[in-house]
Design a protein around this motif. Structure first.
Motif, PDB file in Angstrom:
ATOM      1  N   GLY A 394      23.941   0.058   2.846  1.00  0.00           N
ATOM      2  CA  GLY A 394      24.730  -1.292   2.706  1.00  0.00           C
ATOM      3  C   GLY A 394      24.947  -1.425   1.244  1.00  0.00           C
ATOM      4  O   GLY A 394      25.149  -0.710   0.307  1.00  0.00           O
ATOM      5  N   ASP A 395      25.320  -2.927   1.064  1.00  0.00           N
ATOM      6  CA  ASP A 395      25.583  -3.203  -0.222  1.00  0.00           C
ATOM      7  C   ASP A 395      24.349  -3.291  -1.133  1.00  0.00           C
ATOM      8  O   ASP A 395      24.264  -3.385  -2.337  1.00  0.00           O
ATOM      9  N   ARG A 396      23.393  -3.754  -0.377  1.00  0.00           N
ATOM     10  CA  ARG A 396      22.094  -4.159  -1.065  1.00  0.00           C
ATOM     11  C   ARG A 396      20.818  -3.508  -0.360  1.00  0.00           C
ATOM     12  O   ARG A 396      20.938  -3.592   0.906  1.00  0.00           O
ATOM     13  N   ASP A 397      19.980  -3.078  -0.841  1.00  0.00           N
ATOM     14  CA  ASP A 397      18.939  -2.692  -0.263  1.00  0.00           C
ATOM     15  C   ASP A 397      17.502  -2.797  -1.037  1.00  0.00           C
ATOM     16  O   ASP A 397      17.500  -2.730  -2.083  1.00  0.00           O
ATOM     17  N   ASN A 398      16.564  -2.716  -0.211  1.00  0.00           N
ATOM     18  CA  ASN A 398      14.901  -2.847  -0.808  1.00  0.00           C
ATOM     19  C   ASN A 398      14.110  -2.194   0.041  1.00  0.00           C
ATOM     20  O   ASN A 398      14.068  -1.966   1.017  1.00  0.00           O
ATOM     21  N   THR A 399      13.388  -1.245  -0.667  1.00  0.00           N
ATOM     22  CA  THR A 399      12.222  -0.694   0.147  1.00  0.00           C
ATOM     23  C   THR A 399      11.084  -0.846  -0.668  1.00  0.00           C
ATOM     24  O   THR A 399      10.778  -0.630  -2.077  1.00  0.00           O
ATOM     25  N   THR A 400       9.839  -1.486  -0.131  1.00  0.00           N
ATOM     26  CA  THR A 400       8.530  -1.676  -0.907  1.00  0.00           C
ATOM     27  C   THR A 400       7.406  -1.037   0.165  1.00  0.00           C
ATOM     28  O   THR A 400       7.413  -1.188   1.289  1.00  0.00           O
ATOM     29  N   GLN A 401       6.559  -0.398  -0.774  1.00  0.00           N
ATOM     30  CA  GLN A 401       5.493   0.059   0.154  1.00  0.00           C
ATOM     31  C   GLN A 401       4.080  -0.162  -0.736  1.00  0.00           C
ATOM     32  O   GLN A 401       3.961  -0.226  -2.010  1.00  0.00           O
ATOM     33  N   ALA A 402       3.299  -0.477   0.035  1.00  0.00           N
ATOM     34  CA  ALA A 402       1.748  -0.628  -0.604  1.00  0.00           C
ATOM     35  C   ALA A 402       0.740  -0.098  -0.101  1.00  0.00           C
ATOM     36  O   ALA A 402       0.739   0.071   1.247  1.00  0.00           O
ATOM     37  N   SER A 403      -0.399   0.149  -0.671  1.00  0.00           N
ATOM     38  CA  SER A 403      -1.614   0.919   0.056  1.00  0.00           C
ATOM     39  C   SER A 403      -2.735   0.509  -0.784  1.00  0.00           C
ATOM     40  O   SER A 403      -2.792   0.302  -1.938  1.00  0.00           O
ATOM     41  N   VAL A 404      -3.931   0.300   0.007  1.00  0.00           N
ATOM     42  CA  VAL A 404      -5.222   0.057  -0.526  1.00  0.00           C
ATOM     43  C   VAL A 404      -6.065   1.100   0.174  1.00  0.00           C
ATOM     44  O   VAL A 404      -6.191   1.014   1.223  1.00  0.00           O
ATOM     45  N   ALA A 405      -6.730   2.008  -0.791  1.00  0.00           N
ATOM     46  CA  ALA A 405      -7.936   2.964  -0.215  1.00  0.00           C
ATOM     47  C   ALA A 405      -8.999   2.539  -0.512  1.00  0.00           C
ATOM     48  O   ALA A 405      -9.382   2.193  -1.566  1.00  0.00           O
ATOM     49  N   SER A 406      -9.987   2.615   0.456  1.00  0.00           N
ATOM     50  CA  SER A 406     -11.507   2.217   0.144  1.00  0.00           C
ATOM     51  C   SER A 406     -12.095   3.369  -0.915  1.00  0.00           C
ATOM     52  O   SER A 406     -11.869   4.409  -1.133  1.00  0.00           O
ATOM     53  N   PRO A 407     -13.138   2.965  -1.421  1.00  0.00           N
ATOM     54  CA  PRO A 407     -14.154   4.201  -2.018  1.00  0.00           C
ATOM     55  C   PRO A 407     -14.565   5.223  -1.025  1.00  0.00           C
ATOM     56  O   PRO A 407     -14.326   5.118   0.145  1.00  0.00           O
ATOM     57  N   ILE A 409     -16.269   7.603   1.232  1.00  0.00           N
ATOM     58  CA  ILE A 409     -17.424   7.376   2.195  1.00  0.00           C
ATOM     59  C   ILE A 409     -18.020   8.866   2.373  1.00  0.00           C
ATOM     60  O   ILE A 409     -17.146   9.718   2.734  1.00  0.00           O
ATOM     61  N   ASP A 410     -19.177   8.993   1.966  1.00  0.00           N
ATOM     62  CA  ASP A 410     -19.895  10.112   2.075  1.00  0.00           C
ATOM     63  C   ASP A 410     -19.103  11.417   1.521  1.00  0.00           C
ATOM     64  O   ASP A 410     -19.079  12.457   1.975  1.00  0.00           O
ATOM     65  N   ASP A 411     -18.412  11.111   0.354  1.00  0.00           N
ATOM     66  CA  ASP A 411     -17.759  12.167  -0.339  1.00  0.00           C
ATOM     67  C   ASP A 411     -16.401  12.825   0.288  1.00  0.00           C
ATOM     68  O   ASP A 411     -15.919  13.783  -0.263  1.00  0.00           O
ATOM     69  N   HIS A 412     -16.027  12.291   1.355  1.00  0.00           N
ATOM     70  CA  HIS A 412     -15.173  13.221   2.260  1.00  0.00           C
ATOM     71  C   HIS A 412     -13.995  12.449   2.801  1.00  0.00           C
ATOM     72  O   HIS A 412     -12.999  12.705   3.321  1.00  0.00           O
ATOM     73  N   TRP A 413     -14.177  10.952   2.969  1.00  0.00           N
ATOM     74  CA  TRP A 413     -13.558   9.913   3.696  1.00  0.00           C
ATOM     75  C   TRP A 413     -13.045   8.776   2.870  1.00  0.00           C
ATOM     76  O   TRP A 413     -13.770   8.271   2.155  1.00  0.00           O
ATOM     77  N   ARG A 414     -11.835   8.425   3.340  1.00  0.00           N
ATOM     78  CA  ARG A 414     -11.312   6.984   2.874  1.00  0.00           C
ATOM     79  C   ARG A 414     -10.773   6.242   3.968  1.00  0.00           C
ATOM     80  O   ARG A 414     -10.166   6.955   5.154  1.00  0.00           O
ATOM     81  N   VAL A 415     -10.969   4.938   4.004  1.00  0.00           N
ATOM     82  CA  VAL A 415     -10.223   4.119   4.998  1.00  0.00           C
ATOM     83  C   VAL A 415      -8.829   3.418   4.141  1.00  0.00           C
ATOM     84  O   VAL A 415      -9.145   2.893   2.889  1.00  0.00           O
ATOM     85  N   VAL A 416      -7.628   3.518   4.752  1.00  0.00           N
ATOM     86  CA  VAL A 416      -6.730   3.167   4.143  1.00  0.00           C
ATOM     87  C   VAL A 416      -5.810   1.972   4.710  1.00  0.00           C
ATOM     88  O   VAL A 416      -5.426   2.207   6.041  1.00  0.00           O
ATOM     89  N   ALA A 417      -5.384   0.839   4.085  1.00  0.00           N
ATOM     90  CA  ALA A 417      -4.533   0.159   4.758  1.00  0.00           C
ATOM     91  C   ALA A 417      -3.201  -0.058   4.082  1.00  0.00           C
ATOM     92  O   ALA A 417      -3.084   0.186   2.831  1.00  0.00           O
ATOM     93  N   LEU A 418      -2.121  -0.098   4.943  1.00  0.00           N
ATOM     94  CA  LEU A 418      -0.767   0.407   4.439  1.00  0.00           C
ATOM     95  C   LEU A 418       0.039  -1.079   4.843  1.00  0.00           C
ATOM     96  O   LEU A 418      -0.114  -1.333   5.791  1.00  0.00           O
ATOM     97  N   GLY A 419       1.318  -1.063   3.957  1.00  0.00           N
ATOM     98  CA  GLY A 419       2.174  -1.942   4.083  1.00  0.00           C
ATOM     99  C   GLY A 419       3.712  -1.351   3.802  1.00  0.00           C
ATOM    100  O   GLY A 419       3.755  -0.867   2.697  1.00  0.00           O
ATOM    101  N   ARG A 420       4.665  -1.326   4.604  1.00  0.00           N
ATOM    102  CA  ARG A 420       5.931  -1.058   4.379  1.00  0.00           C
ATOM    103  C   ARG A 420       7.015  -2.177   4.854  1.00  0.00           C
ATOM    104  O   ARG A 420       6.917  -2.768   5.788  1.00  0.00           O
ATOM    105  N   TYR A 421       7.846  -2.276   3.967  1.00  0.00           N
ATOM    106  CA  TYR A 421       9.064  -3.109   4.073  1.00  0.00           C
ATOM    107  C   TYR A 421      10.298  -2.760   3.406  1.00  0.00           C
ATOM    108  O   TYR A 421      10.533  -2.586   2.276  1.00  0.00           O
ATOM    109  N   SER A 422      11.240  -2.728   4.345  1.00  0.00           N
ATOM    110  CA  SER A 422      12.520  -2.255   3.870  1.00  0.00           C
ATOM    111  C   SER A 422      13.706  -3.197   4.525  1.00  0.00           C
ATOM    112  O   SER A 422      13.655  -3.723   5.694  1.00  0.00           O
ATOM    113  N   THR A 423      14.808  -3.300   3.682  1.00  0.00           N
ATOM    114  CA  THR A 423      15.790  -4.240   4.106  1.00  0.00           C
ATOM    115  C   THR A 423      17.163  -3.577   3.543  1.00  0.00           C
ATOM    116  O   THR A 423      17.056  -2.796   2.554  1.00  0.00           O
ATOM    117  N   ALA A 424      18.175  -4.039   4.326  1.00  0.00           N
ATOM    118  CA  ALA A 424      19.538  -3.720   3.939  1.00  0.00           C
ATOM    119  C   ALA A 424      20.548  -4.384   4.373  1.00  0.00           C
ATOM    120  O   ALA A 424      20.546  -5.203   5.327  1.00  0.00           O
TER     121      ALA A 424
END
Length: 665
Positions: A394-407, A409-424
């Motif tokens: 369209g004429d204007r658009d916006n895409t935003t993404q954010a993520s936070v990953a935990s330290p 865990i046991d040298d093999h795992w992370r827990v991740v929180a995510l957010g996505r927001y797009s408009t047009a």
């Protein structure tokens, strides 16, 4: 030789005491101290109570480095030496302690024990007000050297500052130590001035036990962004040094260690300014000539790591640490190679060993901090603000993404929180796509996998996006990746407006010869909820065209296309389309001060786009961006781009401002 040789003298015809003493004085004056020691001990065999001979014996032992024996014999003199004479013997002993501390420590788990002892003895003499001023000053010079060697740059700089305020002109060897301490504490301009002055005072050649100050000067120039001077300094030194040297009494020449040091540091400089191939070529040739040299193996591993070959680098680091377990630089390189392969468990063990062996080493300290950031919290934010006349945006658009990953865990795992927001802003009206969710990432050597769920938070498509994927580095050259989503983020926003979603599958195979050449082929398949199926592909080849200090220019080709099973849909979905583009990229470092840096990048792509049923026409993309490394673990980026391409026979354009933020490592 000295102890056995004088026995032959004792068995020879009688020699007068005065003639032996005269011979000792002549040999000592000519620098033949071993011969002088042999004759003085022959004299003492015949006249054991000769006071002068005993004093000369003490002096010769002291000059030859046997200071502990010299101190013991001096204590047995009658009358005993006075406090000043004893202090001079102590000063000589301390000077040798500083040299001895450069060798292998008696206890590998206490690498600074000998250096700390030298610091303690030098400090005692330097701070003793009862000693003559010249002796205290000499001890103060030695103390600066000992402090630098013991990994105590702050006190070394403080002692240097006190002497300079008193108007003392330091000797070259003390200036070199003070300059090195300033380099450790990141004062490269001051360090360069001190190195330059020390070279003016003592241009060399230097004793084998002394370091080459021009190597330190090279690093001071490099770290103060005087790259041309750094190259000139180290290349001149490397050209001056001969590969082989001859030692009296040895038939064949031996490798010149100063030539090796110069070549190693010349290669390290090239790698540090973004020229890893030049460094690798030089180090690879050196390794073939001297395969058992641990320093060459270590630097070759660093060059291979910079070229994107972590597995080959690990082999070199393993060899280097086998040849010299005290080489903490090889241990740090090994940990960094494991980190690049997502092998955090083994990297943890290696980094812990490096810290135990050199807890005062600046590089180890920086690497340990980077390692802790890598294992800690990670935050990423990116946004694109577009304006134009695209049928998808369209004429204007916006895409935003954010993520936070935990330290980790046991040298093999992370827990991740995510957010996505797009408009047009579409002609039909505004549309948005909002999702928030959580996921898990898993790591193994060369492998990363993720699973995440992102429920919809908008009124257009109420599906939860279940997503999974992996990235697998098969070798140093080949990797494969795949991503699947039940409600893909690549679904056009115009389709979102009409309540249409798509299951998306993206796969890719990448081949990377080195930092110079790489190729990638990606294939995707999108299954829309309205019955349409889209199959797409995109291939690219990138070749390095030019490399200079802190500057690279790449060129490449990009080919792509797609097919849709249905065309009568409200979003852009041609029956078939194809495109090709010639691409170019320029990237260079604008400025740097250790971890703080600013880099610019220019991307250009020009080609043609062909859509079935419409005329083929040109397309182009241009983008300019900068990345700011604000401090350790924080990176900011911005860019502005322009894209022009025909859609359904009508030329469309779009201008995009993108912003990124990363915090972590």
């Amino acid at each position: 030789m000295a102890l056995q040789g004088h026995a032959a003298l004792a068995a020879s015809p009688a020699v007068s005491r005065d003639s032996l003493m005269a011979q000792v004085r002549d040999e000592r004056a000519q620098g033949h101290r071993v011969d002088a020691l042999r004759h003085i001990q022959a004299l003492l065999d015949q006249w054991p109570d000769d006071r002068e001979a005993r004093e000369v014996n003490v002096a010769l032992l002291n000059e030859l480095g046997a200071t502990s024996r010299a101190k013991a014999l001096a204590a047995a003199l009658q009358p005993a030496p006075g406090p000043v004479e004893q202090a001079r013997l102590d000063a000589d002993h301390t000077a040798h302690e500083i040299r001895w501390a450069q060798g292998e420590p008696a206890n590998p788990n206490m690498p600074y024990a000998e250096a700390d002892k030298a610091v303690e003895d030098a400090r005692r003499l330097a701070d003793d007000p009862s000693l003559p001023a010249d002796l205290r000053r000499r001890a103060a010079f030695d103390l600066i050297v000992a402090l630098d060697q013991a990994g105590r740059p702050d006190e070394a700089i403080q002692r240097y500052d006190v002497l300079k305020k008193e108007g003392v002109d330091l000797p070259a060897y003390a200036e070199r130590a003070a300059a090195d301490a300033m380099l450790v504490r990141r004062h490269p301009l001051e360090a360069a001035a001190l190195f330059e002055d020390s070279i003016r005072k003592d241009p060399g050649p230097y004793a084998r036990s002394e370091s080459e100050p021009r190597i330190g000067l090279m690093y001071a120039y490099a770290e103060s962004n005087q790259t041309d001077k750094a190259f000139a300094t180290i290349d001149e030194l490397a050209a001056k040094e001969q590969p082989w040297v001859r030692i009296p009494g040895i038939r064949l020449p031996i490798e010149n260690p100063r030539k090796v040091d110069a070549d190693l540091n010349a290669a390290a400089l090239r790698s540090s300014v973004g020229m890893p191939r030049a460094a690798y070529d030089q180090l690879h040739a050196m390794s073939r000539e001297a395969p058992a040299n641990p320093q060459i193996r270590r630097e070759l591993g660093n060059a291979e790591l910079a070229r994107g070959w972590p597995r080959r680098a690990l082999d070199e680091f393993h060899i280097a640490t086998t040849l010299d377990r005290r080489d903490v630089g090889a241990l740090v390189g090994e940990a960094e190679a494991y980190r690049s392969l997502n092998d955090y468990e083994q990297g943890d063990d290696i980094m812990a060993e490096a810290q135990a062996r050199a807890d005062r080493n600046g590089r180890v300290d920086r690497a340990a901090r980077a390692w802790e950031r890598e294992k800690g919290w990670q935050f990423d934010l990116s946004t694109e603000q577009g304006k134009g006349s695209s049928p998808d945006y369209g004429d204007r658009d916006n895409t935003t993404q954010a993520s936070v990953a935990s330290p980790l865990i046991d040298d093999h795992w992370r827990v991740v929180a995510l957010g996505r927001y797009s408009t047009a802003d579409l002609p039909e009206g505004d549309v948005r796509r909002t999702r928030f969710g959580v996921g898990i990432r898993g790591y193994a050597q060369g492998f990363m996998v993720y699973v995440q769920a992102l429920p919809a938070a908008d009124r257009y498509v109420g599906k939860t996006a279940l997503e999974t994927g992996f990235d697998w580095s098969l070798t140093d050259h080949w990797s494969i990746a795949a991503d699947y989503s039940t409600a893909g983020e690549d679904t056009p926003l115009r389709a979102q407006y009409y309540g249409i979603s798509a299951k998306t599958l993206d796969t890719a195979v990448s081949w990377r010869a080195s930092e110079l050449t790489q190729a990638r082929l990606g294939v995707s398949r999108d299954t829309f909820s309205d019955g349409n199926t889209r199959t797409g592909w995109l291939g690219s080849v990138i070749q390095r065209l030019h490399t200079a200090p802190n500057l690279t220019i790449d060129g490449g080709v990009e080919l792509g296309g797609s097919m849709n099973t249905d065309t009568d849909r409200p979003y852009f979905n041609p029956r078939r389309d194809n495109s090709y583009a010639l691409t170019g990229r320029l990237e260079n470092l604008l400025g740097q001060f250790y971890e703080r840096s600013i880099t610019q990048r220019i991307d250009v792509a020009v080609g043609q786009y062909a859509e079935k049923g419409y005329a083929t026409d040109w397309m182009a993309t241009v983008r300019y961006g900068q990345t700011l490394q604000a401090r350790e673990g924080m990176r900011l980026g911005w860019g502005i781009g322009w894209h022009n391409q025909p859609y359904d026979g009508r030329r469309e354009h779009r201008v995009v401002l993108d912003l990124t933020l990363h915090w972590g490592e």
